[in-house]
Design a protein around this motif. Sequence first.
Motif, PDB file in Angstrom:
ATOM      1  N   GLN A   1      -0.778  -6.357  11.992  1.00 33.97           N
ATOM      2  CA  GLN A   1      -0.396  -4.655  12.562  1.00 33.97           C
ATOM      3  C   GLN A   1      -1.322  -4.111  12.833  1.00 33.97           C
ATOM      4  O   GLN A   1      -2.196  -3.887  12.281  1.00 33.97           O
ATOM      5  CB  GLN A   1       0.405  -4.372  10.988  1.00 33.97           C
ATOM      6  N   SER A   2      -0.870  -3.558  13.773  1.00 37.29           N
ATOM      7  CA  SER A   2      -2.061  -2.744  14.581  1.00 37.29           C
ATOM      8  C   SER A   2      -2.298  -1.327  13.732  1.00 37.29           C
ATOM      9  O   SER A   2      -3.406  -0.936  13.650  1.00 37.29           O
ATOM     10  CB  SER A   2      -1.510  -2.062  15.951  1.00 37.29           C
ATOM     11  N   GLU A   3      -1.213  -0.764  13.212  1.00 39.41           N
ATOM     12  CA  GLU A   3      -1.192   0.257  12.375  1.00 39.41           C
ATOM     13  C   GLU A   3      -2.305   0.093  11.288  1.00 39.41           C
ATOM     14  O   GLU A   3      -3.273   0.835  11.027  1.00 39.41           O
ATOM     15  CB  GLU A   3      -0.083   0.756  11.894  1.00 39.41           C
ATOM     16  N   LYS A   4      -2.258  -1.281  10.627  1.00 39.28           N
ATOM     17  CA  LYS A   4      -3.199  -1.520   9.542  1.00 39.28           C
ATOM     18  C   LYS A   4      -4.620  -1.609   9.928  1.00 39.28           C
ATOM     19  O   LYS A   4      -5.316  -1.126   9.296  1.00 39.28           O
ATOM     20  CB  LYS A   4      -2.624  -2.845   8.856  1.00 39.28           C
ATOM     21  N   MET A   5      -4.652  -2.440  11.127  1.00 38.91           N
ATOM     22  CA  MET A   5      -5.984  -2.597  11.668  1.00 38.91           C
ATOM     23  C   MET A   5      -6.669  -1.367  12.114  1.00 38.91           C
ATOM     24  O   MET A   5      -7.901  -1.241  12.158  1.00 38.91           O
ATOM     25  CB  MET A   5      -5.876  -3.889  12.754  1.00 38.91           C
TER      26      MET A   5
ATOM     27  N   GLU B   1      -6.344   1.426  10.518  1.00 36.08           N
ATOM     28  CA  GLU B   1      -6.534   2.332   9.440  1.00 36.08           C
ATOM     29  C   GLU B   1      -7.833   1.542   9.016  1.00 36.08           C
ATOM     30  O   GLU B   1      -8.849   2.111   8.436  1.00 36.08           O
ATOM     31  CB  GLU B   1      -5.543   1.844   8.454  1.00 36.08           C
ATOM     32  N   ILE B   2      -8.157   0.222   8.961  1.00 36.40           N
ATOM     33  CA  ILE B   2      -9.310  -0.453   8.505  1.00 36.40           C
ATOM     34  C   ILE B   2     -10.499  -0.084   9.566  1.00 36.40           C
ATOM     35  O   ILE B   2     -11.542   0.323   8.854  1.00 36.40           O
ATOM     36  CB  ILE B   2      -9.107  -2.043   8.883  1.00 36.40           C
ATOM     37  N   ASN B   3     -10.332   0.064  10.691  1.00 34.12           N
ATOM     38  CA  ASN B   3     -11.378   0.552  11.479  1.00 34.12           C
ATOM     39  C   ASN B   3     -11.581   2.075  11.213  1.00 34.12           C
ATOM     40  O   ASN B   3     -12.817   2.320  11.115  1.00 34.12           O
ATOM     41  CB  ASN B   3     -10.735   0.628  13.091  1.00 34.12           C
ATOM     42  N   LEU B   4     -10.667   3.002  11.170  1.00 30.59           N
ATOM     43  CA  LEU B   4     -11.145   4.084  10.697  1.00 30.59           C
ATOM     44  C   LEU B   4     -11.776   4.241   9.336  1.00 30.59           C
ATOM     45  O   LEU B   4     -12.937   4.965   9.167  1.00 30.59           O
ATOM     46  CB  LEU B   4      -9.592   5.131  10.610  1.00 30.59           C
ATOM     47  N   ARG B   5     -11.426   3.537   8.340  1.00 29.27           N
ATOM     48  CA  ARG B   5     -12.082   3.475   7.241  1.00 29.27           C
ATOM     49  C   ARG B   5     -13.550   2.991   7.432  1.00 29.27           C
ATOM     50  O   ARG B   5     -14.482   3.426   6.766  1.00 29.27           O
ATOM     51  CB  ARG B   5     -11.552   2.479   6.010  1.00 29.27           C
TER      52      ARG B   5
END
Lengths: 86, 274, 357
Positions: free
Chosen positions: C216-220, C222-226
């Motif tokens: 899911q792009s939203e999740k990915m 989020e991972i990138n932002l983290r």
Amino acid sequence: MAKVMGEIIIDIERCKGCELCFDACPKEAIQLSDTINSKGYQFAIKVNDLCNGCASCALVCPDAVITVYRKVDKAKRPVKVIEIED
Amino acid sequence: MSERTYVDIEAELTDQPINFDEDICLAENVVYVKPQTLIDIPMHYCPGCGHSTAHKILMEVVDEMGIQEEIIGVAPVGCSVFAYHYMNVDMQEAAHGRACAVATGIKRIMPEKYVFTYQGDGDLAAIGTAETVHAANRGENILVVFINNGIYGMTSGQMAPTTLPGMVTTTSPYGRDVKTQGHPLYISNLLANLPGVAYVSRHSVHTPNNVRKAKKSLAKALEYQKQGLGFCLVEIVTNCPSNWKMTPKQSNQFVEEKMIPFYPLGDIKVPEGK
Amino acid sequence: MGDLKLMKGNEALSEAMIRAGCDAYFGYPITPQSEVLEYLAREASQRTGMVVLQAESEVAAINMIYGAAGAGRRVMTTSSSPGISLMQEGLSYIASAELPCLLANVVRGGPGLGTIQPSQADYFQSVKGGGHGDYKLIVLAPSSVQEMVDFVKLGFELGEKYRNPVMILTDGAIGQMMEKVVLFEQMPRKTEFPDWATTGKKPGKDRNYITSLHIQSEKMEEINLRLQAKYKEIEKNEIRYQAVNLDDAEYVFTGFGLVARICIKAMEMARAKGYKVGVIRPITVFPFPTQVYADIAPQLKGILDVEMNAGQMVEDVRLSVNGATKVEFYGRMGGMIPSPEEILENFERIYIKGETK
């Protein structure tokens, strides 16, 4: 010989209607429904009372949606979960 | 289980209600129920896909051996990339083809645990050939579950190393021509020649009896791992209805008529004295 | 106090690995770092029971690291430039899955098969990511054999603190040269492992799984932002550098690793001739010590960046000073090492005589 009675419960919401259980069933007890589940699949239903609980349908069911029960009348003995045969 | 069951809507479906015997549906009479270790969510696999069946029997074995807390799995890249969403055991997602190397890292530092990889034909026999062959040759004490359906499923139907001669895929649109595209790779037979390999067995999951045998083979392999016998590989020859452009039934027929004659089932190597 | 020894850089690094309680080393021979695997094969398992395995390739080695790091162990691998290139796939996965591990790149001259002589040409690859996707390694650049030892311990600590891969960016000269080193005391191997480690499902708890896949792009995102937030945190907390004679400096020589030592010698020679030169040596090249350059820039007439490559860190130095002073570059490539005389000569050519070429 004791009478063997079987029953299956199909989780129709998880069934993808692949029909693999139809051929596996020696009693021709399973067919496709006329209606569809919420995912849009026609699903497997039991269509006769001949089930003897052999679990063949459940074994080939990819999505493990079939629960199988088996009762041996009078001569009640524990049945092992899936007997492995050579 | 979802709320709507056969029982609830029986009346809606058939004019002649089928007798549903509540006396039989008792916990004591259960002969088959979904394994506990298989997480209770819908699997993303296509209808009739052998991956689901393979996941299911692998988790049945884990349940029956009672080793849910002692086993670590490695998922591949391919259709089964999400294997860790379904198997309720500790898992790692490896890079494409590297599962055997990842499993080596895990097993070497925790030799007391069970370790398995679950890999498709592209993952294991193409991009991961080196990792697979060397893990086997070192006799890494791991189980490799090898799913052979002769096609790249996830990328939607390209030729795999195990694609049959003449078989049509999106990258062999005129059928695999062995003169230009190479021969199908008998990776299991190749691995069986290595001294580090303890057990290689080929199965299918297209009939109830074959499912039983495949499951028994997986149980054996984990038992051998416990005994420290070395590298064990269970190949499962299976279908890919969507990319073979067949119905699930037809695809199982293809497994029976085409795949199995080419990849004969049975033990290829067994440990000495077993 | 630990033991005082005369050791080769690669062997000191290996000894430090054993003493830091490392659980496993997976590696593949490549010049100029083959002594690491040899030393460990000879010493490690007998002393601490550490796993030492010669993999079939660097590709396999880094994935073995992934597996063992995923089980919460202290793990390390080493290689040299071409081998590190092969590891980039695995490093990207490790960074994304946030697994701590330590690796050392004993850099040799490239590109291609290049040479086995020392180089710093892998700076970009090390500090800008290296593999696919937005990720960073924490990169430590030792300039002595002593730091080869110290940074093993520090590297493990930083890696575990941030759940991030850490690289020791060294070169063939430091790997091969002998110097006296003080070794720290043997540390015990860990017996407890982090909550996230895949060591077998714990009763009553959810299973652990380690993955870099989030479809899911939203999740990915989020991972990138983290990950980016973590890199910011690392930039805030972990910058390390060495500054010499900056107080009265009108010029600064800058370089990392081996070259920094040569710059210090060149600085001494320049001061003897009356030029007010200081030296800045980034110890962490990611996170890069931007501020020290920015702060000193207004008082300077110029910076001479010296590297054993075609000019890589110089880009970061220029970004740091942001036009506040002139930044010139002098470098040698292909395994050549600049001498202090050469540096001084080029400094005079550029800044004193004002010649451009």
